[in-house]
Design a protein around this motif. Structure first.
Motif, PDB file in Angstrom:
ATOM      1  N   ALA A  96       0.872  -1.080  -0.009  1.00  0.00           N
ATOM      2  CA  ALA A  96      -0.005  -0.034   0.076  1.00  0.00           C
ATOM      3  C   ALA A  96       0.803   1.277   0.046  1.00  0.00           C
ATOM      4  O   ALA A  96       0.487   2.135  -0.598  1.00  0.00           O
ATOM      5  CB  ALA A  96      -0.937   0.067   1.174  1.00  0.00           C
ATOM      6  N   LEU A  97       1.778   1.262   0.838  1.00  0.00           N
ATOM      7  CA  LEU A  97       2.702   2.451   0.758  1.00  0.00           C
ATOM      8  C   LEU A  97       3.474   2.719  -0.529  1.00  0.00           C
ATOM      9  O   LEU A  97       3.525   3.881  -1.036  1.00  0.00           O
ATOM     10  CB  LEU A  97       4.160   2.284   1.735  1.00  0.00           C
ATOM     11  N   ASP A  98       3.913   1.708  -1.214  1.00  0.00           N
ATOM     12  CA  ASP A  98       4.506   1.889  -2.604  1.00  0.00           C
ATOM     13  C   ASP A  98       3.356   1.952  -3.517  1.00  0.00           C
ATOM     14  O   ASP A  98       3.727   2.899  -4.449  1.00  0.00           O
ATOM     15  CB  ASP A  98       5.011   0.368  -3.009  1.00  0.00           C
ATOM     16  N   GLN A  99       2.156   1.688  -3.438  1.00  0.00           N
ATOM     17  CA  GLN A  99       1.325   1.941  -4.401  1.00  0.00           C
ATOM     18  C   GLN A  99       0.667   3.342  -4.219  1.00  0.00           C
ATOM     19  O   GLN A  99       0.149   4.167  -5.218  1.00  0.00           O
ATOM     20  CB  GLN A  99       0.264   0.804  -4.929  1.00  0.00           C
ATOM     21  N   LEU A 100       0.135   3.610  -3.218  1.00  0.00           N
ATOM     22  CA  LEU A 100      -0.518   4.743  -2.742  1.00  0.00           C
ATOM     23  C   LEU A 100      -0.069   6.126  -2.100  1.00  0.00           C
ATOM     24  O   LEU A 100      -0.510   7.122  -2.165  1.00  0.00           O
ATOM     25  CB  LEU A 100      -1.898   4.423  -1.665  1.00  0.00           C
ATOM     26  N   GLY A 101       1.359   5.614  -1.455  1.00  0.00           N
ATOM     27  CA  GLY A 101       2.092   6.787  -0.857  1.00  0.00           C
ATOM     28  C   GLY A 101       1.421   7.045   0.402  1.00  0.00           C
ATOM     29  O   GLY A 101       0.483   6.712   0.693  1.00  0.00           O
ATOM     30  N   PRO A 102       2.491   7.345   1.562  1.00  0.00           N
ATOM     31  CA  PRO A 102       2.246   7.508   2.702  1.00  0.00           C
ATOM     32  C   PRO A 102       1.244   8.405   3.009  1.00  0.00           C
ATOM     33  O   PRO A 102       0.704   8.432   4.009  1.00  0.00           O
ATOM     34  CB  PRO A 102       3.564   7.593   3.545  1.00  0.00           C
ATOM     35  N   GLY A 103       1.087   9.434   2.207  1.00  0.00           N
ATOM     36  CA  GLY A 103       0.175  10.558   2.644  1.00  0.00           C
ATOM     37  C   GLY A 103      -1.188  10.440   1.885  1.00  0.00           C
ATOM     38  O   GLY A 103      -2.136  11.260   2.247  1.00  0.00           O
ATOM     39  N   GLU A 309      -3.768   9.965   7.332  1.00  0.00           N
ATOM     40  CA  GLU A 309      -3.002   9.715   6.128  1.00  0.00           C
ATOM     41  C   GLU A 309      -2.737   8.196   6.257  1.00  0.00           C
ATOM     42  O   GLU A 309      -2.684   7.676   7.326  1.00  0.00           O
ATOM     43  CB  GLU A 309      -1.498  10.346   6.405  1.00  0.00           C
ATOM     44  N   LEU A 310      -2.370   7.741   5.124  1.00  0.00           N
ATOM     45  CA  LEU A 310      -2.324   6.129   5.131  1.00  0.00           C
ATOM     46  C   LEU A 310      -1.237   5.677   5.899  1.00  0.00           C
ATOM     47  O   LEU A 310      -1.361   4.408   6.815  1.00  0.00           O
ATOM     48  CB  LEU A 310      -1.942   5.920   3.685  1.00  0.00           C
ATOM     49  N   SER A 311      -0.151   6.298   6.405  1.00  0.00           N
ATOM     50  CA  SER A 311       1.025   5.965   7.198  1.00  0.00           C
ATOM     51  C   SER A 311       0.302   5.675   8.536  1.00  0.00           C
ATOM     52  O   SER A 311       0.769   4.828   9.285  1.00  0.00           O
ATOM     53  CB  SER A 311       2.087   6.924   7.282  1.00  0.00           C
ATOM     54  N   ALA A 312      -0.429   6.314   9.194  1.00  0.00           N
ATOM     55  CA  ALA A 312      -1.187   6.367  10.297  1.00  0.00           C
ATOM     56  C   ALA A 312      -2.220   5.249  10.276  1.00  0.00           C
ATOM     57  O   ALA A 312      -2.092   4.514  11.300  1.00  0.00           O
ATOM     58  CB  ALA A 312      -1.689   7.649  10.716  1.00  0.00           C
ATOM     59  N   VAL A 313      -3.034   5.220   9.357  1.00  0.00           N
ATOM     60  CA  VAL A 313      -3.906   3.833   9.172  1.00  0.00           C
ATOM     61  C   VAL A 313      -3.138   2.783   9.195  1.00  0.00           C
ATOM     62  O   VAL A 313      -3.663   1.747  10.126  1.00  0.00           O
ATOM     63  CB  VAL A 313      -4.679   4.249   7.830  1.00  0.00           C
ATOM     64  N   LEU A 314      -2.171   2.494   8.694  1.00  0.00           N
ATOM     65  CA  LEU A 314      -1.244   1.325   8.615  1.00  0.00           C
ATOM     66  C   LEU A 314      -0.701   0.978  10.040  1.00  0.00           C
ATOM     67  O   LEU A 314      -0.639  -0.088  10.304  1.00  0.00           O
ATOM     68  CB  LEU A 314      -0.283   1.220   7.385  1.00  0.00           C
ATOM     69  N   ARG A 315       0.053   2.113  10.423  1.00  0.00           N
ATOM     70  CA  ARG A 315       0.467   1.901  11.821  1.00  0.00           C
ATOM     71  C   ARG A 315      -0.627   1.199  12.689  1.00  0.00           C
ATOM     72  O   ARG A 315      -0.377   0.143  13.336  1.00  0.00           O
ATOM     73  CB  ARG A 315       1.000   3.234  12.264  1.00  0.00           C
ATOM     74  N   ASP A 316      -1.689   1.787  12.797  1.00  0.00           N
ATOM     75  CA  ASP A 316      -2.874   1.204  13.517  1.00  0.00           C
ATOM     76  C   ASP A 316      -3.401  -0.196  13.244  1.00  0.00           C
ATOM     77  O   ASP A 316      -3.439  -1.033  14.049  1.00  0.00           O
ATOM     78  CB  ASP A 316      -3.919   2.161  13.524  1.00  0.00           C
ATOM     79  N   MET A 317      -3.253  -0.488  11.768  1.00  0.00           N
ATOM     80  CA  MET A 317      -3.703  -1.683  11.245  1.00  0.00           C
ATOM     81  C   MET A 317      -2.693  -2.701  11.970  1.00  0.00           C
ATOM     82  O   MET A 317      -3.078  -3.935  12.200  1.00  0.00           O
ATOM     83  CB  MET A 317      -3.970  -1.531   9.806  1.00  0.00           C
ATOM     84  N   LEU A 318      -1.459  -2.338  11.896  1.00  0.00           N
ATOM     85  CA  LEU A 318      -0.305  -3.286  12.176  1.00  0.00           C
ATOM     86  C   LEU A 318      -0.438  -3.590  13.705  1.00  0.00           C
ATOM     87  O   LEU A 318      -0.451  -4.770  14.195  1.00  0.00           O
ATOM     88  CB  LEU A 318       1.054  -3.023  11.865  1.00  0.00           C
ATOM     89  N   VAL A 329      -7.370  -1.530   2.189  1.00  0.00           N
ATOM     90  CA  VAL A 329      -6.018  -0.703   1.744  1.00  0.00           C
ATOM     91  C   VAL A 329      -5.528  -1.569   0.721  1.00  0.00           C
ATOM     92  O   VAL A 329      -4.759  -1.083  -0.334  1.00  0.00           O
ATOM     93  CB  VAL A 329      -5.154  -0.325   2.939  1.00  0.00           C
ATOM     94  N   GLY A 330      -5.410  -2.865   0.811  1.00  0.00           N
ATOM     95  CA  GLY A 330      -4.871  -3.896  -0.331  1.00  0.00           C
ATOM     96  C   GLY A 330      -5.392  -3.529  -1.691  1.00  0.00           C
ATOM     97  O   GLY A 330      -5.012  -3.752  -2.489  1.00  0.00           O
ATOM     98  N   MET A 331      -6.810  -3.680  -1.349  1.00  0.00           N
ATOM     99  CA  MET A 331      -7.722  -3.626  -2.602  1.00  0.00           C
ATOM    100  C   MET A 331      -7.384  -2.183  -3.271  1.00  0.00           C
ATOM    101  O   MET A 331      -7.586  -2.124  -4.639  1.00  0.00           O
ATOM    102  CB  MET A 331      -9.239  -3.967  -2.521  1.00  0.00           C
TER     103      MET A 331
END
Length: 488
Positions: A96-103, A309-318, A329-331
């Motif tokens: 997700a970070l690679d395709q969408l970007g952290p912001g 922002e995606l970076s924060a969403v992913l941090r919580d997801m992990l 986020v994967g889709m």
């Protein structure tokens, strides 16, 4: 309608020595076995002793790599394809970070298809999802307030809901119990992780029941899902869908005096519309019942809510291992590649992306690891951590993994990792900083698939919790040994 202030309730034996490479390798680093040093051979023997003592049965695969040099230090069955469980979420994060970007932010919008005149929209109002899996009731409450502030008190047309940003998936994994809240539907319009809260309390005549969409500030009642109590022992829950509504029954023998639990939603767009309609009414805006549409109508955006922002969403997801966020986020990432026709197709696209970065052999059935059909070798997982993790800042997003105390004090080995758990499956992958200044990347996969299959789709089969406890102890012991042997 009931809206009150409430707080959200939850929810191979020999070591392989390989030459270091100056940069990432072109493919997964699995060289032929070479003569191991005495130190490595002893470490491998000790690892086997720990595995034998854990008495897990099934399979154990692991790999540990020097993060600075890329040297494979020790491994056991590194290419054995096993269920990664929630460790798969680390790959989803990198994807997700690679395709969408952290912001990147996900937007949920209220769209009017006609002009606003005298407080009334001369057309339809559309609640349009943008793939946000973190949207919750408080966000909708704010959107309802903003809609009223924009002057809307009624609409002449229909109240439409649209979730076509992402392909609809009725459930993430087919081998999970019907009633578990961590296996909901996924679409482009999601609310409260697509769960409703079922609460019960015994009274003289039976039970007082409620189904709501609670969040931190408000608890609106849900109309599209109902639960009724039935005099039986098993099954504990049944689920049916009638006229767009979800009908649950629960066995009276399972309820006791009172309690509550989250139940999954299979019609997330209607659910979000149902809750928004109640919240809008509380603000003085009257809406008809929601109708789902397959195509997004054009119009003017009146209100918009954006996720973090995606970076924060992913941090919580992990850290909280939220399945629906991983899937959404994967889709979304696959959609950016033009390859998100289905959840399974999106998962395959993620595997293709990973192979394009030199880590081959992975097969993903989803983005969360909930489906047992996903397969990955511990070696491939460790290689991904080395090749892709540092650039993405993955370590800082992972949760600290507790290591046992040493001499009554804190363990000097600092571990940040992602755990994964299914029935009779336990996995761990991440990074370790040693007392001697060493930096390691590792993955440990354990699983007894025969016992898992025999247990069937139940929430907590007999013996599984104890098995997972032994697996986690083994994981701690292996990481501690690697830190000692390879920590310089």
């Amino acid at each position: 309608m009931q809206i009150t202030r409430r707080f959200l309730l939850g929810g191979a034996v020999a070591g392989l020595a390989t030459p270091a490479w100056p940069g990432p390798p072109d493919t997964s680093p699995w060289p032929e076995q070479r003569p191991a040093s005495v130190l490595v051979a002893r470490s491998a023997q000790a690892s086997e002793a720990l595995i034998d003592a854990a008495s897990l049965g099934g399979e154990v695969g692991f790999a540990v790599i020097n993060l600075r040099t890329g040297q494979l230090l020790e491994s056991r069955k590194p290419a054995l394809a096993m269920p990664p469980a929630s460790v798969a979420k680390t790959i989803t994060t990198l994807y997700a970070l690679d395709q969408l970007g952290p912001g990147h932010r996900f937007a949920t919008r209220l769209i009017a298809t006609g002009p606003l005149a005298g407080g009334r929209i001369e057309g339809d109002l559309v609640l349009a999802g943008g793939g946000d899996a973190t949207l919750h009731t408080d966000h909708l409450a704010t959107m309802a307030k903003d809609l009223r502030a924009a002057g809307v008190s009624s609409i002449a047309g229909r109240f439409l809901v649209w979730g076509g940003t992402l392909p609809y998936t009725r459930e993430i994994a087919h081998d999970q119990p019907e009633y578990v809240g961590y296996n909901p539907a996924v679409s482009g319009l999601n609310l409260n992780f697509n769960r409703v809260f079922f609460e019960w309390k015994a009274n003289g005549a039976g039970y007082e029941l409620s189904v709501d969409a609670r969040s931190e500030k408000v608890v609106p009642r849900v109309n599209m899902a109902r639960v009724s109590v039935v005099a039986r022992d098993l099954p504990v829950f049944t689920h049916d869908e009638r006229d767009g509504r979800e009908e649950w029954t629960v066995a009276a023998s399972a309820l006791g005096s009172g309690g509550g639990r989250w139940l999954p939603v299979r019609h997330p767009e209607i659910y979000a519309g149902d809750v928004f309609r109640t919240l809008a009414s509380a603000q003085g805006t009257t809406l008809p019942e929601p109708e789902q549409v397959a195509r997004l109508p054009g119009g003017a955006v009146l209100v918009q809510h954006e996720s973090e922002e995606l970076s924060a969403v992913l941090r919580d997801m992990l850290r909280y291992s939220t399945n629906i966020i991983a899937e959404a986020v994967g889709m979304s990432a696959s959609g950016k590649r033009g390859e998100a026709a289905s959840l399974n197709g999106s998962a395959r696209s993620m595997g293709d992306w990973l192979a394009g970065h030199g880590v081959t052999g992975a097969h993903f059935a989803d983005h969360s690891g909930l489906g047992v059909e996903s397969r990955l070798g511990a070696g491939e997982m460790a290689a991904a951590l080395v090749r892709l993790g540092p650039t993405a800042g993955l370590r800082a997003m992972l949760r600290p993994f507790a290591m046992p105390e040493v001499g009554g004090g804190a363990n000097p080995v600092q571990v940040a990792a992602k755990t994964g758990t299914l029935n009779f499956v336990s996995t761990l992958a991440g990074y370790a900083s040693t007392a001697g200044g060493g930096e390691l990347a590792f993955a440990i996969f354990t699983g007894d698939e025969a016992r898992r299959a025999a247990a069937g789709p139940v929430e907590s089969p007999a013996g599984s919790r104890a098995w997972v406890g032994r697996a986690r102890t083994l994981q701690q012991q292996l990481v501690a040994r690697w830190a000692k042997i390879y920590g310089a």
